[in-house]
Design a protein around this motif. Structure first.
Motif, PDB file in Angstrom:
ATOM      1  N   CYS A   5       0.763  -1.113   0.072  1.00 31.01           N
ATOM      2  CA  CYS A   5       0.042   0.167   0.212  1.00 31.01           C
ATOM      3  C   CYS A   5       0.831   1.235   0.064  1.00 31.01           C
ATOM      4  CB  CYS A   5      -0.931   0.072   1.068  1.00 31.01           C
ATOM      5  SG  CYS A   5      -2.124  -1.257   1.055  1.00 31.01           S
ATOM      6  N   ALA A   6       2.226   1.236   0.796  1.00 32.05           N
ATOM      7  CA  ALA A   6       2.928   2.666   0.956  1.00 32.05           C
ATOM      8  C   ALA A   6       3.544   2.581  -0.345  1.00 32.05           C
ATOM      9  CB  ALA A   6       3.903   2.107   1.830  1.00 32.05           C
ATOM     10  N   SER A   7       3.952   1.428  -1.442  1.00 34.90           N
ATOM     11  CA  SER A   7       4.358   1.798  -2.596  1.00 34.90           C
ATOM     12  C   SER A   7       3.406   2.267  -3.569  1.00 34.90           C
ATOM     13  CB  SER A   7       4.836   0.592  -2.935  1.00 34.90           C
ATOM     14  OG  SER A   7       5.792  -0.287  -2.283  1.00 34.90           O
ATOM     15  N   GLU A  12       1.543   7.458  -6.250  1.00 34.66           N
ATOM     16  CA  GLU A  12       0.419   8.367  -6.405  1.00 34.66           C
ATOM     17  C   GLU A  12       0.941   9.796  -6.099  1.00 34.66           C
ATOM     18  OE1 GLU A  12      -3.108   7.422  -4.247  1.00 34.66           O
ATOM     19  OE2 GLU A  12      -3.412   5.636  -5.262  1.00 34.66           O
ATOM     20  N   PHE A  13       1.804  10.045  -5.036  1.00 34.92           N
ATOM     21  CA  PHE A  13       2.583  11.087  -4.660  1.00 34.92           C
ATOM     22  C   PHE A  13       3.024  11.741  -5.997  1.00 34.92           C
ATOM     23  CE2 PHE A  13       6.392  13.609  -3.851  1.00 34.92           C
ATOM     24  CZ  PHE A  13       5.842  14.299  -2.767  1.00 34.92           C
ATOM     25  N   PHE A  14       3.973  11.041  -6.784  1.00 35.63           N
ATOM     26  CA  PHE A  14       4.520  11.738  -7.853  1.00 35.63           C
ATOM     27  C   PHE A  14       3.433  11.966  -8.874  1.00 35.63           C
ATOM     28  CE2 PHE A  14       7.943   9.420  -5.961  1.00 35.63           C
ATOM     29  CZ  PHE A  14       8.864  10.529  -5.828  1.00 35.63           C
ATOM     30  N   LEU A  43       0.531  15.350   0.398  1.00 33.28           N
ATOM     31  CA  LEU A  43       0.780  15.269   1.964  1.00 33.28           C
ATOM     32  C   LEU A  43      -0.051  14.106   2.371  1.00 33.28           C
ATOM     33  CD1 LEU A  43       1.944  16.317   4.492  1.00 33.28           C
ATOM     34  CD2 LEU A  43      -0.047  17.696   4.758  1.00 33.28           C
ATOM     35  N   LEU A  44      -1.295  14.151   1.954  1.00 32.80           N
ATOM     36  CA  LEU A  44      -2.174  12.806   2.442  1.00 32.80           C
ATOM     37  C   LEU A  44      -1.807  11.396   1.955  1.00 32.80           C
ATOM     38  CD1 LEU A  44      -4.804  12.060   3.842  1.00 32.80           C
ATOM     39  CD2 LEU A  44      -5.827  12.217   1.623  1.00 32.80           C
ATOM     40  N   SER A  45      -1.281  11.405   0.824  1.00 32.54           N
ATOM     41  CA  SER A  45      -0.600  10.121   0.333  1.00 32.54           C
ATOM     42  C   SER A  45       0.795   9.882   0.976  1.00 32.54           C
ATOM     43  CB  SER A  45      -0.214  10.415  -1.316  1.00 32.54           C
ATOM     44  OG  SER A  45       0.912  11.276  -1.561  1.00 32.54           O
ATOM     45  N   VAL A  46       1.625  10.731   1.461  1.00 32.62           N
ATOM     46  CA  VAL A  46       2.532  10.419   2.250  1.00 32.62           C
ATOM     47  C   VAL A  46       2.071  10.028   3.711  1.00 32.62           C
ATOM     48  CG1 VAL A  46       4.740  11.520   3.347  1.00 32.62           C
ATOM     49  CG2 VAL A  46       4.151  11.773   0.800  1.00 32.62           C
ATOM     50  N   LEU A  47       1.514  10.763   4.341  1.00 35.62           N
ATOM     51  CA  LEU A  47       0.815  10.505   5.616  1.00 35.62           C
ATOM     52  C   LEU A  47       0.293   9.091   5.629  1.00 35.62           C
ATOM     53  CD1 LEU A  47      -0.504  14.200   6.861  1.00 35.62           C
ATOM     54  CD2 LEU A  47       1.601  13.072   7.524  1.00 35.62           C
ATOM     55  N   LEU A  48      -0.484   8.787   4.782  1.00 35.25           N
ATOM     56  CA  LEU A  48      -1.272   7.381   4.483  1.00 35.25           C
ATOM     57  C   LEU A  48      -0.270   6.271   4.717  1.00 35.25           C
ATOM     58  CD1 LEU A  48      -4.164   8.096   2.378  1.00 35.25           C
ATOM     59  CD2 LEU A  48      -4.224   7.550   4.625  1.00 35.25           C
ATOM     60  N   CYS A  49       1.009   6.521   4.274  1.00 32.81           N
ATOM     61  CA  CYS A  49       1.968   5.522   4.185  1.00 32.81           C
ATOM     62  C   CYS A  49       2.105   5.049   5.721  1.00 32.81           C
ATOM     63  CB  CYS A  49       3.346   5.925   3.584  1.00 32.81           C
ATOM     64  SG  CYS A  49       3.227   6.268   1.698  1.00 32.81           S
ATOM     65  N   GLY A  50       2.149   5.924   6.495  1.00 35.09           N
ATOM     66  CA  GLY A  50       2.165   5.583   8.221  1.00 35.09           C
ATOM     67  C   GLY A  50       1.030   5.051   8.559  1.00 35.09           C
ATOM     68  N   GLY A  61      -7.517   5.824   2.148  1.00 35.34           N
ATOM     69  CA  GLY A  61      -6.762   5.488   0.894  1.00 35.34           C
ATOM     70  C   GLY A  61      -7.707   5.253  -0.129  1.00 35.34           C
ATOM     71  N   TRP A  62      -8.698   4.652   0.188  1.00 40.49           N
ATOM     72  CA  TRP A  62      -9.969   4.617  -0.878  1.00 40.49           C
ATOM     73  C   TRP A  62     -10.494   6.111  -1.188  1.00 40.49           C
ATOM     74  CZ3 TRP A  62     -10.363   1.162  -4.302  1.00 40.49           C
ATOM     75  CH2 TRP A  62     -10.250  -0.068  -4.115  1.00 40.49           C
TER      76      TRP A  62
END
Length: 123
Positions: A5-7, A12-14, A43-50, A61-62
């Motif tokens: 999921c983090a990958s 998505e960040f990019f 920012l949400l996409s990076v924060l969601l990684c954790g 994420g959805w």
């Protein structure tokens, strides 16, 4: 599940950043608006990684996937890219959970083997 999921979220960040560059070409949108929206989504996409393993992480994420698809109304190619990333998100959640179950089963079997007890049934 967390790694897959983090990958997906980092990818998505990019994509969100590049979509912001494309959206800047639209004269009807201000640069500040584009970068506020893209910045919050990035920012949400990076924060969601954790936050993936925390309650509500997968649901957020959805929500991000839906927002990515909806961004196609501003940058039309995002309809396609949003759908691709939604499929990747589903696969990351689905197969990541299966991998987590298999790891837990293997750990239980290894623990049982060390303790000398019969191994639990695989199933």
């Amino acid at each position: 599940m967390r790694t897959l999921c983090a990958s997906t979220l980092i990818g998505e960040f990019f994509v969100i950043g590049f979509a912001g560059l494309v959206a800047m070409k639209d004269d009807s949108l201000s640069m500040a608006t584009v970068w506020w929206v893209c910045g919050v989504a990035m920012l949400l996409s990076v924060l969601l990684c954790g936050m993936i393993t925390r309650p509500g992480g997968v649901q957020l994420g959805w929500a991000l996937q839906i927002a990515l698809i909806a961004s196609g109304f501003v940058v039309p190619v995002m309809f396609f890219l949003g759908a691709v990333f939604a499929a990747l998100w589903w696969a990351s959640c689905h197969y990541g959970a299966k991998i987590d179950e298999a790891k837990a089963r293997w750990a239980a079997q290894a623990e049982a083997a060390e303790a000398g007890a019969p191994a639990p049934e695989a199933g």
